[in-house]
Structures are given as structure tokens and as C-alpha cells.
Design an enzyme around this catalytic site. Structure first.
Site, mmCIF file in Angstrom:
data_model
loop_
_atom_site.group_PDB
_atom_site.id
_atom_site.type_symbol
_atom_site.label_atom_id
_atom_site.label_comp_id
_atom_site.label_asym_id
_atom_site.label_seq_id
_atom_site.Cartn_x
_atom_site.Cartn_y
_atom_site.Cartn_z
ATOM 1 N N GLY A 159 0.825 -1.197 0.000
ATOM 2 C CA GLY A 159 0.000 0.000 0.000
ATOM 3 C C GLY A 159 0.859 1.246 0.000
ATOM 4 O O GLY A 159 2.073 1.207 0.238
ATOM 5 N N CYS A 160 0.228 2.370 -0.275
ATOM 6 C CA CYS A 160 0.961 3.634 -0.400
ATOM 7 C C CYS A 160 1.485 4.107 0.953
ATOM 8 O O CYS A 160 2.668 4.426 1.101
ATOM 9 C CB CYS A 160 0.081 4.690 -1.055
ATOM 10 S SG CYS A 160 -1.552 4.874 -0.331
ATOM 11 N N TYR A 161 0.611 4.164 1.945
ATOM 12 C CA TYR A 161 1.083 4.546 3.272
ATOM 13 C C TYR A 161 2.147 3.562 3.782
ATOM 14 O O TYR A 161 3.196 3.985 4.285
ATOM 15 C CB TYR A 161 -0.071 4.576 4.274
ATOM 16 C CG TYR A 161 -1.001 5.755 4.199
ATOM 17 C CD1 TYR A 161 -0.529 7.060 4.334
ATOM 18 C CD2 TYR A 161 -2.367 5.570 4.046
ATOM 19 C CE1 TYR A 161 -1.399 8.145 4.299
ATOM 20 C CE2 TYR A 161 -3.254 6.654 4.015
ATOM 21 C CZ TYR A 161 -2.759 7.937 4.145
ATOM 22 O OH TYR A 161 -3.618 9.003 4.124
#
Lengths: 343, 343, 343, 343
Positions: free
Chosen positions: C148-150
């Protein structure tokens, strides 16, 4: 205190109307209706109204609305026209912020709005609520068709030129730019932040619903042969409309500055800037002011009028309250004197 | 009517102060000074004030200012401290929106602001103008040090926890985000649209001038050993501060919601949201409200307080007027009841 | 040339993947599927790809996809897990940009994603595609769970500290800010321009789906007792994540700069800035770079790591291509060397 | 490999040129000069170039520059005209991105740029670098006057109509909107985030420097009597120009779509969209594409051409590289094939 109801206040026009009404000293807000939000606190949906509006959305109930002296419709197009007759018969006054009563010709309305008009008989009765054009009629009206956001800016920019028949009536061009709130508060891909931020485009260049509304008014004040090219654009603003208007002057010796200053000298909400000025939408953010300046590039025969307004205020909710003030014999500026928010 | 002067109103704090003062029913705006703009119309520089503020900027003249009952300084740091004594001696009250009187310790002030303090004797006399902390002292003060924007949000978020000694005093973290107006209205590369739009970064992570101001206040209400990590960030907003505050709870059984509700029940400008809420800066745009909500993620021992304010209003000009109202015995909310502009 | 298919490329992750794949010298894009857009030109939906991608969206057909050597899933969560087994059995490799294979524990996955996992057996087989952590496993993997991005930003910031056991494992705080593209390309009120522009707020402070993903990885590299408070925020950016990471140092004598420089010296896509620096998201817009800097405010025992990435590139599509390069024995930077777009 | 020097690369045009040059396979970047930044790393000023451009700014030294085969000037107006002769004499080719060589008439140049022209003799020699108009001359040129951003978009939109003499030559209106990067990277109040974000205005409505440049070109391709009203606007974009062009058709039976398609069929960087389309600036962000569509509202006699480009790419640095490719016999698209960044 005027007892006021608002129908369909879940959009941006509606919340702006509630913000302004809640600060109006002569208004008692009685009812705010919404089918989808019935039972929920208004301030739950709109946190900026926490501590300001204590009402709960109620389901639309026309019998309840009849207790109001004035009902605002902040609904999508096609709603007000179904309820207006009954409310008017009950003695309510109506200000419709949608497009239902803006055109006089039901056939034309159907062409642009894609449905039969439910109350064509009211089209004649409805008063077009542009105070700078129609003030006296508004004062005695029961049903106000509140103008669209683009039409307000564009008419205010062209009116002095057309009234004095100074431009070729077939030469009008309105290149208009709107903030994204003009598209309303509805889940739509085209209004997403990632689609609209840091991007600019025209839309509806082949024909926008506000075109017939603008032409209808301008035709009434000017001479034969009026024609208008209107190209709206979407710009990364929350609020604001900027109209850049072009027309061919019949005679370049006219004093444009004098013309506009004279025309709007007594208007509380139209501000004519000095020669050479460029109004910006930021200077009207949150206020009911329409600010404009006129130019004649290279001293040629094209007049350029630059007009800005906040589409949600002078282009919608503020103008509606201006109309209310006129209808109820209040000072026209009551509740509308807040300055624009800059920066 | 309170006779009011504003010194140095060419910045964003200044124009916001003028906007709010011009709508205040008990204020007579007598003078607006600016060295650089002397002789120019205020509304020429700030078109949002056209038709609202008719004054012309005058050159700063302390003898003229003495005719005011109250003088606001909206100047850069280091100006007010040179003029305060003379004005106070002449019987004027002063609200300083700069940092000149915020720290009690002149040595500390010099360390952070890079110059000798010109009036160290006034540091003790000055009252820190955070009404929620200091209301009674403000009422009788002659010289108010109006708090910084970050300190207002961060103090309001931490105060209830520290006053009740519910958190480890050395565990405080303030991750704060500010809109670009916090950097002021001055030509600077770092504040250009192209540098700040569509970009996000921290700044001054190694130490920001607001740190000692925050610590000074929090130390006074809490227990020994207070420590705070403060990291400010720049975010592409015009206005708005969001502070995300972290602290380690001594005891997780405390009812945080009750704590904050009780603490701020009678505060007109602090709005405690319901559990699970996330305040957004848009909901306070243009208003004097500080809105907050508290969370305890995963039911752990870290409390998270989310705080928003408009940095130019509750974080500057609005709070200054709140202080004025208190100093002059007016209702605290006078002239500050306008709702936030949404969207 | 690697024959590549992309399933579900109508979102922002998908279009970014197409942009990058179309510039990759070793990729032959064979199929782009979408149920809703089948039959329409890819470049009709995404005008930035006019003249670049000539394909038409096809209806998803697993038999067609089997002709690809590599299939990317840019689908909503819950799609890839239904198709992965059949494709793997047919010899395809898979890179899943959704969350379907990111957690090892199917029960945990169900808790956060609200549905039963369709292929729990694959959870063990799937390789978590963070090259800086897992490069060797990625090279031989058939099924990649693209992070995921985070989690990408937060892991890259915390990894050096945890690997070397320099911080108290229960003291981690990740205050993260994301641009609006992180919410995806779907019609949703919360992602409208007027809701997100000029506003800032936290969201999901009580628990975000990326929390277990982050903790799972960090637990594997660090010591016992890891705990993390993770508060995501929405900021008015199109692209970009900024993570501000806090942890308590066991020993303040550690050379943080050296630590990070050493850890990432050979990483092509992690850029450690000089001491005192503040990375901004604008400096990675459109690039696969993760840029970071570390601070120790007031020389205290809290380390602060500032991390930026483009959530659609290093946080999604770029990282997926980095993984592809590793899986197919290409140079890791192939097709990913474009500089960030500034301003 | 072409040995390239860049003079004055501290502005937005300069950094974009460096970004594109650093990805160009046939370019060896030898020197980047800046008086103010001499001795500093290019990537220190522009973090997006970290790891991409390893050069240090050097003080301008014309003897050093003579070692380059090609020198780009990304300087303010009035610099290149002082150095061009010496460099040309030394055998260097020059592409000037400033306005120094765009006008053929030195008197006219002086009128708009407020200084004497230092090398009027070169005005005739300089080739106007709009490949779609001037490709063959560019191939053999030593000195290129790279067009302005507005002129590129406006010329590409009007050229087909004027070349075929389809419109009244005195009826041209160009309503153009530019992102803020067009104002350059210099500390100026008017370009601050707080002045330009969430606001829209016209500027220079009475006359903009790009007007004579546009007219000069259009006069050469069209018939007698050309006149143009040009009103530029500032819109809250980082990059992007949108030109909305109006002209009166002599004959409404012309097939506009065919006209534009035919004119630009072989142009690699002009993309004619389908009838009814509205190009948006976001679709060309970071790319060298000029995208356009034409309309004839209400089937009237006004043709509306909508044109978008990235002002820093096709409007500046990208076009400069396109010119370089032509001058050095490379494929015209070399180094310019990157897709636009969307969203």
C-alpha cells in the site's frame, strides 16, 4: 421576523443560503427539508453551521411549508415547478433558486431541461429576480425565478452596452469561467478533486442551459438581432465566476467608464472599478458583490468587460436574499453586508 | 464606539483584522497606518474592502495613534516593542498580534527572534491573550500579547489533558499543518503558488519560534517535566491550521469526551465534536471557532487530539477582537458571530 | 518483451500503470480489461494516453489473460483473490496492486476488509513486494502483493531504526498525509474538489486498513513489543504522501544520518537527504523516488523521520514495475528513470 | 552526443529544460550557468533533479560556453541579445527561450520590452522556432527564437483558419488562461499562493507582450487586415495554458474537423480531438503535446477553437528541444515521448 422554509438544502447553494439566512436579522428559519437527510441535524451534514443552525432536516411536507411566509427552493431543476402552485395558493411567497421559472417559453424550457414543464402557467407570473434589471417587479412578486450564476454575471456586464445600443447586437461573446461549486454537491467523477484541480477546460461549448436564459433577458433590453456565443469553462476554484465579455462597438468614442459608473451608481451590489482594473474572484469570495471593469484593447472597436461574482452568493443564495429583502420591504442590503474573505 | 487604530495593516493578519473590525458594531476605525502604503486607499490594496473601509493608509505617527483608545499592532516582530510604552503612557490600550510580548523571558525572546528586546519591562505586564486560559486577566489588561496561530490550536488541544495531569508531561507531540497565509503577505520564493500548490512538506523541524511560546503556557498549567516535540508543516491551503496532538495517557480509563466537553462547555469559540469525529479546516474558514475531537486509537494509551482553526481568525485577528471585547466589557462574541464559509 | 495484461485499469493506479508500462522498453502491453469500459478506447477514457496506448478495454476473460506472462491487478480489493490461482496455474506471474495478498493472516484480512478471503492458501505464497525489504524473494516470486501507499513510506522510514533496534518498539507514531488520488477514481462526495480543496482533516484516526499491513512488516524486522499509532490525513494534493514518523530513541548518541545513508546507499529509489532537510512531495511528483530526511528536535530523544513519495508511483504503479523488473531479471530501474515534474 | 550548455537555468523554464535534457539520449549536458547560484549544486536548488543532474551551477563565462555545440538561453528578456553574436561567431548554435529574437522589428521590440535591442542585426537571421509553421527553416538555423507560451497555443489554433482564409481577418479574439508558472520563479506578491489560489482574474487586458509576436506570425500566413484581441488570464494551475479562440467564419459550410485534421495529420505534437471534445490542460501536463478541438456553437458563424498545452513544455522547454532535434538532424520526437501526468 419572516418565517422562512428551505426546500432541498443539501447542496452548495442550499448550505450557502442557510449560512446567510442564519445571519439575517429579520429571518426566522422554520424548516429545512431534505428527503435523503430527513431526521438528521443540519449541522451534522454541514459542520460550518454547528452552533448556528439548530434545525433538523425534515421530510418535505407541503402542508408544513404552508406555515412559512417564504419558501426557498434550492432543489434540482424540476422540483419547484411541481409544488409552487399549491404554496402560492396558500399565500406563501416563493424564491426558486433552480431553473424552473427562468424561461418564459415552456417549449424552450423543455428543449434545454429535457422534461415537460409542470406549471407553464406560472412562467408568465414568475418574476426574473435580477434586481438591477427588475427591481420594481420583484418588490411585488410572489414567485421569483432566481437567476443562474452565469446569467447574473453576463447580464450585468452586457446590460449597459445593450440598453444604450452601443454595440452590434450580433457580436456578443461571453467567455465565462466557473469554480467547481457550480457543478453542485453531488458525487460525480467530473467534479472530483483529481479531475478538476490543476486542470482547466471548456465544457458545453456547443450549448449550455444558461444560454437561453441570458438571451431572453438581453433581447428584452436591446435591439433586434441579438446573438451571443457563450463558452463556459471549469477552473480550479471552489467559488467564483469570471466572465470575459466581448462586443463590437458601433462608435469607439463612447466613454465606457462613465457608462458603467452611471448605470450602477446606486446599485449596492455592483462595483465598477477604475479604468485599467482587473477584478479577481478572490475579492468577492463569500460576498454578494458583482465587481466589473471595462477595457478597450489597443483602443480598437472591441469592448471587453471583466465581471466577477461569487457564484454561490450573487450568483445564487445572496441574490435570493436580496430578492427576499425587496419582496418584504426590507433594506435591500440587510443580512448581506459581510465583506469578502481575502485571502 | 471604541476608537481603534491599526498599525501595519498590509499583511494577511492586518487585512483580516480590518475585515472583522469593519463589521464590528462597537468599533470606530480611526487610523490604519503603513509606512509603505501611506497615502493610498486601504481598499485599493485590498479590493475585498471596497465600499467597506473608506480610510487611507497614513504614515505611522505615534501622536495620532494616541487619539485611539485601542491600538492593534499587525506589524512584523520587533515593531510593537518600540512603541508600546509611549502609547500605554498616553492611556491607549494595545493588542499586539506580533510576537513581541508573548514570552516572559527576554533572553529566550532574543534567542528565538534574533534581536534584543526593546521593552523587557513590559514583558511581565503583558497579558497572554488566550481567553480560554486567561480570561479574567485579559479583562483588566492594558497590553495584550495575542497568541500565535500554532500556539492557539496546540494549547487548546493539550490544556484539558495537562490541567488534569492525565498524560505523561514529557510525551507530547504536536504535528501541525498550516496553510500558506501563515507565512504572511510578503514576496518570498517559498510562498509562491508554484512552490506550495500540490506539494506538502515539513519545515523548521529542528525548532520553530512558536515552540517556546507553547511550552511557556503549558508549563504553567501542568506538572513538572513538560516536553514537547513540535513539527510544523506547510499544506496547500490558503487558511487553516490542523494540529494533530499526541500524548501518553497515565490511565486509559479516563473519559476523554467528558473531559473536553466539560472544559469547553461555556466557551463560545471552542467546539468539541462527538467521539469519532474528524474536524476539517474548511469548517472554520473565516470563523473564530476552534473545533476539536479526541481519539484513542486501538484503545491504546495514546490520546490523539485533532484541532482545527482558521489561522487568520482564531489564530490571529479574530482572537484579537475577542480580546478587545473582553478588555472593553463587551459581549465576548460581538462582531465574531459570522459562520464559516463552506465550501 | 514481456507480454503484460492489466486487469481493471480504470482507476488512478491503473492509468498510472499504463503510463509507465507504455514507456517501458521491455513491455508489450497485450490487454487492458474493464467490465464497465469494455469496447471503449483506453485513450478515450484517459486523454493523456492518446497516441500512446492504442488498446481498447476488453471484458475480463481469464483465458485471454493466460496468454500474458504477467498480469497486474489494479482492481478494487476482493477481485484478484478470485482469479489468482487459475492464472498462476496457467504459468502467469501476478502483481496485485490491491490489498488481497498483503496480510499473511486470513482472519486479520477479513477483519479489516470485511469479507472472507477467497484464496487463503495463497497468502503464504505471496511475496510482499517492497524491494528494499524483500528484494531476493521478489526475484523468484510468482505472486507479488504490491504494498500500500502509506505502508511503503512508513516502512521505509522506520526500517533502519527498527532493524538496528535503536528505538523503543512501542513508541512509534506515524502521522501521514495523503493526496486525494489515494481515495481512488470513483464518484464520492468526500473526494469532490469542493470538499477537499482548501481543507485539511484527519480521517480513520480510529483505525485504517493499512495499519495491520505496516505492523506485520515492522514486527518481522524489529524486536518484541512493536506498537504503532497511525493517523492518516487528507491534504489538498493530487499526488503525494508525506509521512512524519516519531519514535523514542534508546540512545541519543546514534548517528542517524549515517544509519539512513548506510541502509539506503545502494537503493536506486530511496534518497536520503542531508541533515536538516525537509523533503517535499512536489519533488517526487511522477517519479518512483522515496525521499527522506531525519531530525532530532532540540537534540532530544525523539527521532523524527520525514518521508515523501508519490502515492501512485512508489506507492503503487512504479513499485509494481520495480517488482516486475526484479521478477523478470531486468535492471531494476528500467522504465522508471523519469524525473519528477517540478513545478 | 550534442554538447549542451544552459544559461540561466534557475527559473521554471530552466528547470524544465534540465529535466527534459537529462532524459534526452543524445545530449551531454556540459554547463549550467547562473550568476546567483554559481557554486551550488543544481540538484540542491531543484530536488527533483537529485540523482539526475550532477552538475554545479557555474558563473556565466562565454568562453566556457563556446565549448558547447548548442547553448540554450533560459534567461530573462534582455540577456541573450548581448551574448548571441559572440557565441554564433564561435560556431555555437543558440536556442533562446526568452523573447529577445521573437520580433523582427527592433522598434516594436523596444516598445514592448522597454529597452534598446542590443543586436538588431540578428533579428532578421533568427528563425522563429514554431516547427509546425517553420520546420524547414529551423533545420538549418543557427539562432532560434523559441516562441512564447501564449503564442504557441494561439498560433496553432488559428493557423489552419488563416492559411485557408476561412475567417474574417479582423475578427480574431484569443481569450487565454495560463497557470501561474507562466509568471516565472521570482519572488513577487502577485504570484503568491494566497493571491492566486482560489482566485481567477484577467491581466494585461490593455496589452500583453505576446500580442505583437502572435500578430507577426499570423499576418505572414493570412490575408490583409489581421486584427486580434488578446486577453490573458491567470488561473490557479501550476502548469497549463488554455486558449479559447474565436473568429467569424466567412462561410459556415466549411468542414472544420477535416481542416484541422488535415493540417496536423503529420505533426507529432499536435493532437486534434474529435468533434464535440473539450481538451483539458491536465491531459498535457508534462508533455509536449498541443491538443485542440474546434466547435461552431449553435451552428453559427463563429468558430471556437479550444487549445491546450503545458506552458513549460510545448510552450517553452519541450518546444526548444523539438527545435534542437530538428537543428541536429535527430528524430523530432527524441527525448519528448513521455506521456502527460494524469491525474
Amino acid at each position: 421576523m419572516i418565517k422562512v422554509g428551505v426546500v432541498g438544502a443539501t447542496g452548495y447553494t442550499g448550505v450557502e443560503l442557510l449560512r446567510l439566512l442564519s445571519g439575517h436579522p429579520q429571518v426566522e428559519l422554520k424548516q429545512v427539508t431534505s428527503r435523503s437527510e430527513a431526521g438528521n441535524a443540519v449541522a451534522g451534514l454541514f459542520p460550518n453551521l454547528r452552533g448556528v443552525v439548530d434545525l433538523t432536516f425534515s421530510a418535505p411536507d407541503i402542508n408544513q411549508l404552508k406555515n412559512c411566509e417564504l419558501v426557498f427552493f434550492a432543489t434540482p431543476n424540476g422540483v419547484a415547478m411541481h409544488q409552487a402552485t399549491e404554496l402560492l395558493d396558500a399565500g406563501c411567497k416563493i424564491i426558486d433558486l433552480s431553473a424552473d421559472f427562468r424561461l418564459k417559453d415552456a417549449t424552450e424550457w423543455t428543449k434545454w431541461y429535457g422534461q415537460e414543464h409542470a406549471s407553464p402557467a406560472l412562467l408568465e407570473q414568475a418574476v426574473y429576480g435580477l434586481p438591477e434589471l427588475n427591481r420594481e417587479h420583484i418588490k411585488t412578486a410572489s414567485l421569483i425565478a432566481n437567476p443562474g450564476c452565469y446569467p447574473t454575471a453576463i447580464q450585468l456586464g452586457f446590460l449597459p452596452l445593450l440598453e444604450q445600443r452601443l454595440v452590434l447586437p450580433g457580436s456578443l461573446i461571453a467567455d465565462a469561467k466557473s469554480g467547481v461549486s457550480g457543478a453542485g454537491r453531488k458525487a460525480a467523477l467530473d467534479s472530483l478533486f483529481c479531475e478538476t484541480a490543476d486542470s482547466f477546460s471548456a465544457y458545453a461549448a456547443s450549448g449550455h442551459r444558461h444560454l437561453p436564459e441570458i438571451k431572453q433577458s438581453l433581447q428584452m433590453v436591446g435591439e433586434e438581432g441579438l446573438d451571443l456565443v457563450f463558452v463556459p469553462h471549469l477552473t480550479p476554484l471552489i467559488r467564483g465566476i469570471h466572465a470575459t465579455l466581448y462586443a463590437t462597438l458601433k462608435d469607439t468614442s463612447v466613454d465606457l467608464q462613465q457608462l458603467f459608473s452611471d448605470r450602477y451608481r446606486d446599485e449596492p451590489f455592483v462595483d465598477v472599478m477604475e479604468p485599467g482594473a482587473h477584478p479577481n474572484t478572490g475579492s468577492v469570495r463569500g460576498s454578494n458583490i458583482c465587481r466589473l471593469a471595462c477595457h478597450r484593447p489597443q483602443d480598437g472597436n472591441t469592448v471587453v468587460v471583466l465581471v466577477v461574482e461569487d457564484n454561490l452568493v450573487k450568483g445564487a443564495a445572496g441574490q435570493a436574499i436580496q430578492n427576499m429583502n425587496l419582496m418584504f420591504g426590507l433594506q435591500e442590503t440587510t443580512g448581506l453586508s459581510v465583506s469578502a474573505l481575502y485571502p
